[in-house]
Design a protein around this motif. Structure first.
Motif, PDB file in Angstrom:
ATOM      1  N   ARG A   1     -11.807  16.387  -1.643  1.00 51.45           N
ATOM      2  CA  ARG A   1     -10.700  16.636  -2.579  1.00 51.45           C
ATOM      3  C   ARG A   1     -10.177  15.307  -3.131  1.00 51.45           C
ATOM      4  O   ARG A   1      -9.916  15.160  -4.319  1.00 51.45           O
ATOM      5  N   ARG A   2     -10.018  14.320  -2.243  1.00 47.84           N
ATOM      6  CA  ARG A   2      -9.499  13.027  -2.693  1.00 47.84           C
ATOM      7  C   ARG A   2     -10.479  12.350  -3.648  1.00 47.84           C
ATOM      8  O   ARG A   2     -10.076  11.731  -4.631  1.00 47.84           O
ATOM      9  N   LEU A   3     -11.774  12.486  -3.352  1.00 42.87           N
ATOM     10  CA  LEU A   3     -12.752  11.853  -4.244  1.00 42.87           C
ATOM     11  C   LEU A   3     -12.776  12.569  -5.606  1.00 42.87           C
ATOM     12  O   LEU A   3     -12.894  11.928  -6.654  1.00 42.87           O
TER      13      LEU A   3
ATOM     14  N   SER B   1       0.862  -1.185   0.000  1.00 37.17           N
ATOM     15  CA  SER B   1       0.000   0.000   0.000  1.00 37.17           C
ATOM     16  C   SER B   1       0.898   1.235   0.000  1.00 37.17           C
ATOM     17  O   SER B   1       1.661   1.455   0.949  1.00 37.17           O
ATOM     18  N   THR B   2       0.809   2.036  -1.067  1.00 40.16           N
ATOM     19  CA  THR B   2       1.662   3.229  -1.128  1.00 40.16           C
ATOM     20  C   THR B   2       1.266   4.222  -0.032  1.00 40.16           C
ATOM     21  O   THR B   2       2.122   4.892   0.526  1.00 40.16           O
ATOM     22  N   GLY B   3      -0.033   4.272   0.311  1.00 42.30           N
ATOM     23  CA  GLY B   3      -0.476   5.161   1.392  1.00 42.30           C
ATOM     24  C   GLY B   3       0.195   4.773   2.712  1.00 42.30           C
ATOM     25  O   GLY B   3       0.717   5.622   3.436  1.00 42.30           O
ATOM     26  N   ASP B   4       0.235   3.461   3.009  1.00 37.56           N
ATOM     27  CA  ASP B   4       0.885   2.990   4.248  1.00 37.56           C
ATOM     28  C   ASP B   4       2.377   3.326   4.223  1.00 37.56           C
ATOM     29  O   ASP B   4       2.954   3.727   5.236  1.00 37.56           O
TER      30      ASP B   4
ATOM     31  N   LEU C   1       3.845   5.766   2.661  1.00 35.88           N
ATOM     32  CA  LEU C   1       4.050   7.210   2.835  1.00 35.88           C
ATOM     33  C   LEU C   1       3.780   7.632   4.280  1.00 35.88           C
ATOM     34  O   LEU C   1       4.526   8.431   4.850  1.00 35.88           O
ATOM     35  N   ARG C   2       2.725   7.053   4.876  1.00 36.40           N
ATOM     36  CA  ARG C   2       2.430   7.406   6.277  1.00 36.40           C
ATOM     37  C   ARG C   2       3.567   6.947   7.197  1.00 36.40           C
ATOM     38  O   ARG C   2       3.925   7.638   8.145  1.00 36.40           O
ATOM     39  N   ALA C   3       4.160   5.774   6.880  1.00 35.89           N
ATOM     40  CA  ALA C   3       5.299   5.289   7.689  1.00 35.89           C
ATOM     41  C   ALA C   3       6.466   6.277   7.556  1.00 35.89           C
ATOM     42  O   ALA C   3       7.132   6.600   8.538  1.00 35.89           O
TER      43      ALA C   3
ATOM     44  N   VAL D   1       8.134  10.498  -7.559  1.00 35.08           N
ATOM     45  CA  VAL D   1       8.445  10.038  -6.190  1.00 35.08           C
ATOM     46  C   VAL D   1       7.817   8.665  -5.946  1.00 35.08           C
ATOM     47  O   VAL D   1       8.459   7.733  -5.465  1.00 35.08           O
ATOM     48  N   ILE D   2       6.546   8.549  -6.315  1.00 35.05           N
ATOM     49  CA  ILE D   2       5.814   7.302  -6.067  1.00 35.05           C
ATOM     50  C   ILE D   2       6.386   6.161  -6.907  1.00 35.05           C
ATOM     51  O   ILE D   2       6.514   5.029  -6.442  1.00 35.05           O
ATOM     52  N   ILE D   3       6.731   6.471  -8.140  1.00 39.52           N
ATOM     53  CA  ILE D   3       7.222   5.405  -9.031  1.00 39.52           C
ATOM     54  C   ILE D   3       8.553   4.846  -8.499  1.00 39.52           C
ATOM     55  O   ILE D   3       8.762   3.632  -8.484  1.00 39.52           O
TER      56      ILE D   3
ATOM     57  N   GLN E   1      -9.169   9.807  14.353  1.00 38.99           N
ATOM     58  CA  GLN E   1      -9.575  10.077  12.962  1.00 38.99           C
ATOM     59  C   GLN E   1      -8.306  10.405  12.178  1.00 38.99           C
ATOM     60  O   GLN E   1      -7.455  11.177  12.662  1.00 38.99           O
ATOM     61  N   ARG E   2      -8.172   9.837  10.976  1.00 38.43           N
ATOM     62  CA  ARG E   2      -6.998  10.132  10.159  1.00 38.43           C
ATOM     63  C   ARG E   2      -6.999  11.611   9.821  1.00 38.43           C
ATOM     64  O   ARG E   2      -8.056  12.189   9.564  1.00 38.43           O
ATOM     65  N   GLU E   3      -5.804  12.229   9.789  1.00 40.35           N
ATOM     66  CA  GLU E   3      -5.762  13.673   9.547  1.00 40.35           C
ATOM     67  C   GLU E   3      -6.342  14.045   8.195  1.00 40.35           C
ATOM     68  O   GLU E   3      -6.825  15.164   8.005  1.00 40.35           O
TER      69      GLU E   3
ATOM     70  N   ASP F   1      -2.188  -1.765  -3.600  1.00 40.40           N
ATOM     71  CA  ASP F   1      -3.316  -1.039  -3.019  1.00 40.40           C
ATOM     72  C   ASP F   1      -2.968   0.453  -3.033  1.00 40.40           C
ATOM     73  O   ASP F   1      -2.020   0.867  -2.365  1.00 40.40           O
ATOM     74  N   GLY F   2      -3.697   1.228  -3.822  1.00 37.67           N
ATOM     75  CA  GLY F   2      -3.431   2.677  -3.859  1.00 37.67           C
ATOM     76  C   GLY F   2      -2.434   3.068  -4.930  1.00 37.67           C
ATOM     77  O   GLY F   2      -2.055   4.237  -5.046  1.00 37.67           O
ATOM     78  N   PHE F   3      -1.986   2.118  -5.708  1.00 41.49           N
ATOM     79  CA  PHE F   3      -1.076   2.355  -6.833  1.00 41.49           C
ATOM     80  C   PHE F   3      -1.447   1.379  -7.941  1.00 41.49           C
ATOM     81  O   PHE F   3      -1.659   0.195  -7.642  1.00 41.49           O
TER      82      PHE F   3
HETATM   83  P1  AMP Z   1      -4.321   6.023   0.750  1.00 40.48           P
HETATM   84  O1  AMP Z   1      -3.973   5.415   2.062  1.00 40.48           O
HETATM   85  O2  AMP Z   1      -4.157   5.082  -0.400  1.00 40.48           O
HETATM   86  O3  AMP Z   1      -5.678   6.699   0.768  1.00 40.48           O
HETATM   87  O4  AMP Z   1      -3.248   7.181   0.471  1.00 40.48           O
HETATM   88  C1  AMP Z   1      -3.115   8.286   1.363  1.00 40.48           C
HETATM   89  C2  AMP Z   1      -2.476   9.457   0.628  1.00 40.48           C
HETATM   90  O5  AMP Z   1      -1.160   9.095   0.179  1.00 40.48           O
HETATM   91  C3  AMP Z   1      -3.202   9.902  -0.633  1.00 40.48           C
HETATM   92  O6  AMP Z   1      -4.277  10.785  -0.347  1.00 40.48           O
HETATM   93  C4  AMP Z   1      -2.070  10.583  -1.393  1.00 40.48           C
HETATM   94  O7  AMP Z   1      -1.765  11.837  -0.823  1.00 40.48           O
HETATM   95  C5  AMP Z   1      -0.861   9.679  -1.080  1.00 40.48           C
HETATM   96  N1  AMP Z   1      -0.735   8.584  -2.075  1.00 40.48           N
HETATM   97  C6  AMP Z   1      -0.871   7.244  -1.851  1.00 40.48           C
HETATM   98  N2  AMP Z   1      -0.661   6.541  -2.962  1.00 40.48           N
HETATM   99  C7  AMP Z   1      -0.397   7.443  -3.938  1.00 40.48           C
HETATM  100  C8  AMP Z   1      -0.125   7.332  -5.330  1.00 40.48           C
HETATM  101  N3  AMP Z   1      -0.091   6.135  -5.962  1.00 40.48           N
HETATM  102  N4  AMP Z   1       0.106   8.478  -6.029  1.00 40.48           N
HETATM  103  C9  AMP Z   1       0.077   9.680  -5.408  1.00 40.48           C
HETATM  104  N5  AMP Z   1      -0.190   9.864  -4.111  1.00 40.48           N
HETATM  105  C10 AMP Z   1      -0.417   8.749  -3.358  1.00 40.48           C
END
Ligand code: AMP
Length: 217
Positions: A172-174, A34-37, A39-41, A67-69, A161-163, A89-91
């Motif tokens: 915005r995310r949607l 999960s790219t979100g996980d 990044l949060r880490a 950055v993500i790639i 609650q997540r920030e 998940d998320g990528f």
């Molecule tokens: P998520 O947990 O997947 O909802 O991701 C949380 C946040 O991480 C997103 O709202 C983006 O700011 C960033 N993020 C996660 N995955 C990506 C991605 N593949 N590309 C760009 N930003 C990402």
């Protein structure tokens, strides 16, 4: 990359894809990436990457493709993903990321790209009520009465609650999902790799639908 299951799960934030990915990764014994996980880490560790993305994460924007790639290329190069495959998940979240993934996975094509379909109104409600354990990441749903303080049943950590789960950030995310990620549906559909799965129902029902599709591949 060599053998194993290579699966991408697409879906709006709040579609339940994170929870389903945890279950699917155990079921198929493939790493859940999960790219979100990740990044949060990085934010928690206050690393260089974390400091560079903290504001974008908080505002619900998208981190830059480059950055993500780099992050995903590195992760998919690790032994577990090379050997067992992966559940992403998320990528990808943009067409540029999807093209990069095809390049990274060159020679070992994806088995399935699943679009977990949940209407916007449903995810808006779910995300507004979502609470997570700060320590283990377990997900909870806030009812009308919210315990205070709220501790995690699994690890005893603080449930918060997540920030980025504020109404502005959720919207915005949607919106970003519609504009940037929805074109992926077309991208994968055009190459017959896309499998839509109805994400409305109990977690068990949705899991059953997902495994039926994955097993058929
Ligand atoms: P998520 O947990 O997947 O909802 O991701 C949380 C946040 O991480 C997103 O709202 C983006 O700011 C960033 N993020 C996660 N995955 C990506 C991605 N593949 N590309 C760009 N930003 C990402």
């Amino acid at each position: 990359m060599s053998k194993g299951a290579r699966i991408v799960l697409l879906g709006r934030q709040g579609s339940g894809k994170g929870t389903q990915c945890v279950r699917l990764s155990r079921h198929y014994v493939v790493p859940h990436i999960s790219t979100g996980d990740m990044l949060r880490a990085a934010v928690r560790e206050n690393s260089l990457l974390g400091r560079s993305v903290v504001d974008v994460l908080g505002s619900g924007g998208l981190v830059g493709d480059e950055v993500i790639i780099v992050l995903v290329r590195e992760r998919l190069g690790k032994a577990d993903a090379r050997r067992r495959g992966f559940l992403l998940d998320g990528f990808p979240r943009t067409v540029a990321q999807a093209e990069a993934l095809d390049d990274i996975a060159d020679g070992s094509p994806l088995n399935a790209v699943i679009d977990l379909v949940v209407p916007r109104e449903v995810v808006l409600e779910r995300l507004s009520a979502r609470r997570v354990c700060r320590d283990c990441g377990a997900n909870y749903h806030a009812g009308p009465v919210v315990p205070s303080p709220w501790t995690c049943d699994t690890c005893g950590g603080d449930v918060v609650q997540r920030e980025d789960d504020t109404p502005e950030s959720i919207n915005r995310r949607l919106d970003l999902y519609e504009s940037q990620t929805a074109p992926l549906i077309e991208y994968y559909g055009a190459s017959n790799r896309l499998f839509p799965v109805d994400g409305v129902g109990s977690p068990d029902q949705v899991f059953e639908r997902l495994t039926t599709v994955i097993d058929s591949r």
